[in-house]
Design an enzyme around this catalytic site. Structure first.
Site, mmCIF file in Angstrom:
data_model
loop_
_atom_site.group_PDB
_atom_site.id
_atom_site.type_symbol
_atom_site.label_atom_id
_atom_site.label_comp_id
_atom_site.label_asym_id
_atom_site.label_seq_id
_atom_site.Cartn_x
_atom_site.Cartn_y
_atom_site.Cartn_z
ATOM 1 N N GLU A 8 0.925 -1.274 0.119
ATOM 2 C CA GLU A 8 -0.049 -0.139 -0.064
ATOM 3 C C GLU A 8 0.840 1.208 0.074
ATOM 4 O O GLU A 8 1.020 1.718 1.146
ATOM 5 C CB GLU A 8 -0.884 -0.002 1.095
ATOM 6 C CG GLU A 8 -2.078 1.106 1.136
ATOM 7 C CD GLU A 8 -2.807 1.441 2.309
ATOM 8 O OE1 GLU A 8 -3.007 0.649 2.952
ATOM 9 O OE2 GLU A 8 -2.643 2.756 2.668
ATOM 10 N N HIS A 10 2.107 4.612 -2.234
ATOM 11 C CA HIS A 10 1.606 5.639 -3.363
ATOM 12 C C HIS A 10 2.561 6.465 -3.990
ATOM 13 O O HIS A 10 3.673 6.705 -3.501
ATOM 14 C CB HIS A 10 0.423 6.377 -2.545
ATOM 15 C CG HIS A 10 -0.417 5.531 -1.750
ATOM 16 N ND1 HIS A 10 -1.309 4.393 -2.095
ATOM 17 C CD2 HIS A 10 -0.592 5.633 -0.131
ATOM 18 C CE1 HIS A 10 -2.002 4.072 -0.943
ATOM 19 N NE2 HIS A 10 -1.580 4.666 -0.068
ATOM 20 N N PHE A 23 -1.889 18.223 4.101
ATOM 21 C CA PHE A 23 -1.104 17.864 5.391
ATOM 22 C C PHE A 23 -0.197 18.839 6.028
ATOM 23 O O PHE A 23 0.283 18.724 7.075
ATOM 24 C CB PHE A 23 -0.060 16.564 5.102
ATOM 25 C CG PHE A 23 -0.980 15.289 4.878
ATOM 26 C CD1 PHE A 23 -1.213 14.523 5.934
ATOM 27 C CD2 PHE A 23 -1.101 15.016 3.722
ATOM 28 C CE1 PHE A 23 -1.882 13.368 5.908
ATOM 29 C CE2 PHE A 23 -1.816 13.913 3.470
ATOM 30 C CZ PHE A 23 -2.310 12.997 4.472
ATOM 31 N N HIS A 163 -9.080 0.936 -0.163
ATOM 32 C CA HIS A 163 -8.140 1.812 0.519
ATOM 33 C C HIS A 163 -9.012 3.174 1.023
ATOM 34 O O HIS A 163 -10.233 3.589 0.581
ATOM 35 C CB HIS A 163 -6.986 2.482 -0.596
ATOM 36 C CG HIS A 163 -6.220 3.219 -0.017
ATOM 37 N ND1 HIS A 163 -6.407 4.750 0.102
ATOM 38 C CD2 HIS A 163 -4.947 3.263 0.652
ATOM 39 C CE1 HIS A 163 -5.343 5.365 0.786
ATOM 40 N NE2 HIS A 163 -4.512 4.300 1.073
ATOM 41 N N ASP A 285 2.491 1.882 3.596
ATOM 42 C CA ASP A 285 1.725 3.316 3.349
ATOM 43 C C ASP A 285 2.690 4.397 3.085
ATOM 44 O O ASP A 285 2.392 5.574 3.405
ATOM 45 C CB ASP A 285 0.910 3.315 4.531
ATOM 46 C CG ASP A 285 -0.364 4.198 4.333
ATOM 47 O OD1 ASP A 285 -0.491 4.493 2.934
ATOM 48 O OD2 ASP A 285 -1.311 4.135 4.660
#
Ligand code: GRE
Ligand code: ZN
Length: 325
Positions: A8, A10, A23, A163, A285
């Site tokens: 997972e 990205h 963020f 997801h 992640d």
């Protein structure tokens, strides 16, 4: 442990990059760089953490947040082509999973077939429900129009990673408590309910070979299976529970979970006991989590070496049919 696989993780293309910006400005330059980079820092961090193979996916919510179905399909194709080109540079280190324009079930099916048959992708990763042109309506994939899509996923025999994205409804419950919004809590709240909706509509009775992956150690569900089934009293439920068997039986037959962004040994052990070690897989992640945090934890977690090998590598190699599995 050397030779780990991570599932997972990205990347972004220019059209979807902005989705990862909230963020805050203090992390954005580094995060932006990490999302766009493939062959440089990403590989160095993988090397430093004993990760051999990354199954890469587009950032979130990306395609799922594009209301116009034609535009969603166009951006998905572009992102998948870019991913395929990056994977082709290092097929020994990267594999791809498809971004899909789920706004239109038929377009999603077509793009999945293209990605698996022409681009050599190993599955799909979809960021929760999809936006539509009707602002008051979002689409979860238990809806009847998705049955042909699921039939195609089953017959292609590839896993589908569900997801997270932020919840489909803005609840007053979180007002003035914005720290709960996102990966702290509401991603899991939204995604776990979506998974339960898939189960509760009997999807896995119709397509028993479907394999769904949830990140973040199953978005809380392994810890909750007993209580859901006990209180659902499924055989004589007054509610409309549309599946033949208890939730836990589908979770143990049709779901896999990953450690993405959840590096807790007690939680990992609970998940292994609940659903079996064959259904648990290591993931980071990246770039929202660090390779070093994930690997330092996983490599030293108090589990057997045999389980570490399965979770860290062999389960994923088999499920994604990676070369050398
Ligand atoms: C993710 O896509 O996995 C993600 C975000 C935002 C915050 C944390 C996170 O999109 O794991
Ligand atoms: Zn993620």
């Amino acid at each position: 442990m050397q030779g780990k696989v991570t599932l997972e993780d990205h990347f972004a293309i220019e059209a979807t990059l902005g989705d990862s910006q909230p963020f805050g400005p203090h992390v954005w330059p580094e995060l932006r760089h990490r999302l766009l980079d493939f062959q440089d820092q990403r590989l160095r961090l993988m090397d430093a953490s004993g990760v051999e193979i990354m199954v890469a996916s587009l950032n979130a919510p990306a395609i799922q947040a594009i209301a116009d179905p034609r535009q969603a399909a166009e951006v998905a194709r572009r992102a998948n082509d870019i991913l395929a080109a990056e994977v082709a540079k290092r097929p020994d280190r990267f594999a791809g999973v498809a971004a899909l324009p789920m706004q239109d079930s038929q377009a999603a099916t077509q793009e999945l077939e293209r990605c698996i048959k022409e681009l050599g992708f190993r599955g799909a990763l979809v960021n929760g429900y999809s936006q539509t042109n009707d602002a008051s309506r979002v689409l979860h994939y238990d809806l009847p129009q998705y049955r042909p899509f699921w039939r195609a996923v089953e017959s292609l025999d590839v896993p589908f990673y569900l997801h997270p994205r932020p919840p489909s409804v803005r609840s007053p419950l979180y007002e003035d408590h914005s720290w709960l919004i996102g990966p702290t809590w509401t991603f899991a709240a939204e995604t776990s309910v979506h998974a339960l909706r898939l189960i509760g509509t009997g999807l896995f009775d119709e397509h028993p070979r479907l394999q769904i992956i949830l990140g973040h150690l199953g978005e809380g569900l392994p810890y909750y299976l007993w209580r859901i089934d006990n209180r659902n009293n499924w055989m004589k439920a007054p509610h409309k529970y549309g599946a033949r068997n208890p939730v836990a039986s589908y979770f143990r037959a049709n779901f896999h979970i990953t450690t993405s962004g959840h590096f807790s040994t007690p939680a990992l052990i609970d998940a292994v006991v609940e659903i079996g070690v064959e259904r648990v897989m290591f993931s980071v992640d990246y770039p929202f989590e660090d390779f070093s945090d994930a690997a330092d934890w996983f490599d030293h977690a108090q589990i057997s070496e045999s389980d570490r090998r399965k979770i860290g590598r062999t389960n994923a190699m088999k499920l994604f049919k990676l070369p050398g599995a």
